[in-house]
Design a protein around this motif. Structure first.
Motif, PDB file in Angstrom:
ATOM      1  N   LYS A   1      -6.581  -2.439   7.237  1.00  0.00           N
ATOM      2  CA  LYS A   1      -7.569  -3.316   7.873  1.00  0.00           C
ATOM      3  C   LYS A   1      -8.489  -3.962   6.843  1.00  0.00           C
ATOM      4  N   MET A   2      -8.881  -3.201   5.824  1.00  0.00           N
ATOM      5  CA  MET A   2      -9.735  -3.770   4.795  1.00  0.00           C
ATOM      6  C   MET A   2      -9.075  -4.981   4.144  1.00  0.00           C
ATOM      7  N   TYR A   3      -7.831  -4.824   3.746  1.00  0.00           N
ATOM      8  CA  TYR A   3      -7.134  -5.939   3.079  1.00  0.00           C
ATOM      9  C   TYR A   3      -6.812  -7.057   4.068  1.00  0.00           C
ATOM     10  N   TYR A   4      -6.496  -6.706   5.293  1.00  0.00           N
ATOM     11  CA  TYR A   4      -6.267  -7.730   6.326  1.00  0.00           C
ATOM     12  C   TYR A   4      -7.522  -8.577   6.501  1.00  0.00           C
ATOM     13  N   ASP A   5      -8.676  -7.931   6.548  1.00  0.00           N
ATOM     14  CA  ASP A   5      -9.939  -8.654   6.678  1.00  0.00           C
ATOM     15  C   ASP A   5     -10.237  -9.511   5.458  1.00  0.00           C
ATOM     16  N   MET A   6      -9.619  -9.178   4.340  1.00  0.00           N
ATOM     17  CA  MET A   6      -9.789  -9.951   3.104  1.00  0.00           C
ATOM     18  C   MET A   6      -8.776 -11.082   2.998  1.00  0.00           C
ATOM     19  N   GLY A   7      -7.938 -11.254   4.024  1.00  0.00           N
ATOM     20  CA  GLY A   7      -7.007 -12.378   4.054  1.00  0.00           C
ATOM     21  C   GLY A   7      -5.621 -12.082   3.522  1.00  0.00           C
ATOM     22  N   PHE A   8      -5.272 -10.814   3.359  1.00  0.00           N
ATOM     23  CA  PHE A   8      -3.963 -10.429   2.832  1.00  0.00           C
ATOM     24  C   PHE A   8      -2.950 -10.193   3.947  1.00  0.00           C
ATOM     25  N   ASN A   9      -1.679 -10.485   3.657  1.00  0.00           N
ATOM     26  CA  ASN A   9      -0.589  -9.832   4.352  1.00  0.00           C
ATOM     27  C   ASN A   9      -0.562  -8.398   3.849  1.00  0.00           C
ATOM     28  N   VAL A  10      -0.123  -7.472   4.700  1.00  0.00           N
ATOM     29  CA  VAL A  10      -0.143  -6.063   4.322  1.00  0.00           C
ATOM     30  C   VAL A  10       1.241  -5.451   4.558  1.00  0.00           C
ATOM     31  N   LEU A  11       1.782  -4.808   3.529  1.00  0.00           N
ATOM     32  CA  LEU A  11       3.046  -4.083   3.660  1.00  0.00           C
ATOM     33  C   LEU A  11       2.790  -2.606   3.391  1.00  0.00           C
ATOM     34  N   LEU A  12       3.148  -1.767   4.370  1.00  0.00           N
ATOM     35  CA  LEU A  12       2.890  -0.328   4.294  1.00  0.00           C
ATOM     36  C   LEU A  12       4.199   0.443   4.418  1.00  0.00           C
ATOM     37  N   PRO A  13       4.806   0.840   3.312  1.00  0.00           N
ATOM     38  CA  PRO A  13       6.037   1.635   3.387  1.00  0.00           C
ATOM     39  C   PRO A  13       5.759   3.110   3.658  1.00  0.00           C
ATOM     40  N   ASP A  14       6.744   3.781   4.253  1.00  0.00           N
ATOM     41  CA  ASP A  14       6.823   5.243   4.238  1.00  0.00           C
ATOM     42  C   ASP A  14       7.650   5.628   3.016  1.00  0.00           C
ATOM     43  N   ASP A  15       7.109   6.492   2.170  1.00  0.00           N
ATOM     44  CA  ASP A  15       7.836   6.900   0.979  1.00  0.00           C
ATOM     45  C   ASP A  15       8.978   7.851   1.328  1.00  0.00           C
TER      46      ASP A  15
ATOM     47  N   ILE B   1       0.836  -1.204   0.000  1.00  0.00           N
ATOM     48  CA  ILE B   1       0.000   0.000   0.000  1.00  0.00           C
ATOM     49  C   ILE B   1       0.869   1.252   0.000  1.00  0.00           C
ATOM     50  N   SER B   2       0.591   2.147  -0.939  1.00  0.00           N
ATOM     51  CA  SER B   2       1.329   3.407  -1.060  1.00  0.00           C
ATOM     52  C   SER B   2       0.457   4.568  -0.590  1.00  0.00           C
ATOM     53  N   HIS B   3       0.976   5.349   0.349  1.00  0.00           N
ATOM     54  CA  HIS B   3       0.201   6.429   0.964  1.00  0.00           C
ATOM     55  C   HIS B   3       0.199   7.694   0.106  1.00  0.00           C
ATOM     56  N   GLY B   4      -0.572   8.682   0.558  1.00  0.00           N
ATOM     57  CA  GLY B   4      -0.712   9.923  -0.169  1.00  0.00           C
ATOM     58  C   GLY B   4       0.326  10.972   0.188  1.00  0.00           C
ATOM     59  N   TYR B   5       0.206  12.106  -0.451  1.00  0.00           N
ATOM     60  CA  TYR B   5       1.117  13.242  -0.320  1.00  0.00           C
ATOM     61  C   TYR B   5       1.154  13.754   1.118  1.00  0.00           C
ATOM     62  N   LYS B   6       2.346  13.817   1.680  1.00  0.00           N
ATOM     63  CA  LYS B   6       2.604  14.264   3.055  1.00  0.00           C
ATOM     64  C   LYS B   6       1.875  13.410   4.093  1.00  0.00           C
ATOM     65  N   GLY B   7       1.530  12.185   3.709  1.00  0.00           N
ATOM     66  CA  GLY B   7       0.997  11.234   4.668  1.00  0.00           C
ATOM     67  C   GLY B   7       2.103  10.311   5.157  1.00  0.00           C
ATOM     68  N   ASN B   8       1.722   9.161   5.697  1.00  0.00           N
ATOM     69  CA  ASN B   8       2.674   8.124   6.080  1.00  0.00           C
ATOM     70  C   ASN B   8       1.921   6.803   6.156  1.00  0.00           C
ATOM     71  N   ARG B   9       2.614   5.745   6.560  1.00  0.00           N
ATOM     72  CA  ARG B   9       1.988   4.424   6.522  1.00  0.00           C
ATOM     73  C   ARG B   9       0.796   4.327   7.468  1.00  0.00           C
ATOM     74  N   GLU B  10       0.828   5.053   8.570  1.00  0.00           N
ATOM     75  CA  GLU B  10      -0.290   5.004   9.507  1.00  0.00           C
ATOM     76  C   GLU B  10      -1.566   5.574   8.898  1.00  0.00           C
ATOM     77  N   THR B  11      -1.436   6.556   8.010  1.00  0.00           N
ATOM     78  CA  THR B  11      -2.618   7.164   7.410  1.00  0.00           C
ATOM     79  C   THR B  11      -3.349   6.217   6.469  1.00  0.00           C
ATOM     80  N   MET B  12      -2.763   5.077   6.182  1.00  0.00           N
ATOM     81  CA  MET B  12      -3.398   4.051   5.361  1.00  0.00           C
ATOM     82  C   MET B  12      -4.004   2.934   6.217  1.00  0.00           C
TER      83      MET B  12
END
Length: 310
Positions: free
Chosen positions: A110-124, A94-105
């Motif tokens: 949670k949506m993808y976690y509930d769908m059975g995914f592993n989730v990777l959230l980088p800070d750009d 998951i790639s976050h928005g402008y001046k955001g960070n991984r927490e803002t996603m």
């Protein structure tokens, strides 16, 4: 004669100096790192309670911290990895928005976690805990995401299935990434409200937010960017990368988006030759499509993945 020439040229010189000075300010305003998340727009304040509930979930769920270039503080990239509740070979990056960070996603995590995914959230780059002085609006970040993809494959092996997902700048980042030679484990892309190019987005915001013309400001900002980040703004484009894309992609965009105009979604869609779908969300402003109806958003994503990520 010389005196008359100086009288005529002096105002032009002063104007040029003023334009250059303002362009430096504009570059710093738009591209320079900030170590805080700006307050969300007024139209999304009403979702604050829901948002912080997702953040609470994010901070409590078991997770790991991943790094790129961990020992190089000037180039270190940081990400949070959330393993699926049940062992899975499906991972969404998951790639976050402008001046955001991984927490803002957190809501999408949670949506993808509930769908059975592993989730990777980088800070750009130049966001959150990752290094960097300047925001590259997805162009240099796309190279980091290739490394994040390889990190997932290293963990899960050749049978890994990777979904790329991003919102706003993150959506454009994934669109720019789509034109690269990606590993076969990358199966599909979902881009929510990504812009068609950095240059077009800057010109649009110059007009809408600052009431300024493209010239001379965009060329000056572009030249400053070339000296700081190594490329002119006009040299990179989501559309040009999407023309090379071979992966199925779902474009999502709010019909009432006035930050990244909805016309850019149509431009990106038209540029794409690979299997593609377009969902324009009625009544949604910028990055609001999920918040309008999380259930409907998840359903639309699920239907897309039923076809392209079995």
């Amino acid at each position: 004669m010389t005196h008359r020439f100086l009288k005529l040229t002096a105002p032009l010189a002063l104007a040029s100096i003023g334009a250059l000075a303002f362009s430096h300010r504009l570059f710093n305003y738009a591209f320079k790192r900030v170590d805080y998340v700006p307050e969300t727009s007024a139209d999304k304040q009403k979702y604050a309670d829901q948002y912080y509930a997702y953040v609470k979930w994010y901070n409590q769920i078991p997770s790991e911290t991943w790094y790129l270039h961990e020992m190089d503080s000037s180039n270190r990239m940081v990400a949070t990895y959330i393993p699926a509740a049940k062992k899975s070979l499906k991972t969404v990056i998951i790639s976050h928005g402008y001046k955001g960070n991984r927490e803002t996603m957190a809501n999408f995590a949670k949506m993808y976690y509930d769908m059975g995914f592993n989730v990777l959230l980088p800070d750009d780059r130049a966001h959150g805990d990752s290094a960097g002085k300047y925001i590259s609006f997805g162009w240099l970040d796309r190279l980091d995401y290739i490394n994040w993809i390889n990190s997932v494959i290293k963990r899960d092996g050749e049978s890994a299935k990777v979904l790329l997902f991003g919102v706003s700048m993150g959506g454009a980042t994934m669109e720019m990434l789509s034109g690269e030679n990606l590993p076969k484990q990358v199966k599909a892309i979902i881009a929510d409200c990504g812009y068609s190019s950095i240059e077009e987005e800057l010109v649009y915001l110059l007009k809408e937010q600052f009431h300024l013309p493209k010239y001379p400001f965009e060329p000056l900002v572009s030249t400053i960017n070339r000296t700081r980040l190594g490329y002119y703004l006009g040299d990179v484009s989501s559309k040009e990368q999407l023309e090379k894309n071979k992966l199925p992609i779902l474009f999502i965009h709010g019909a009432q988006d006035i930050y990244v105009p909805v016309e850019m979604a149509y431009e990106n869609y038209e540029a794409t030759k690979a299997p593609k779908q377009l969902w324009i969300v009625k009544g949604a402003s910028h990055a609001e499509s999920f918040w309008k109806s999380p259930e409907r958003y998840q359903h639309r994503v699920t239907e897309f993945l039923k076809t392209y990520l079995r």
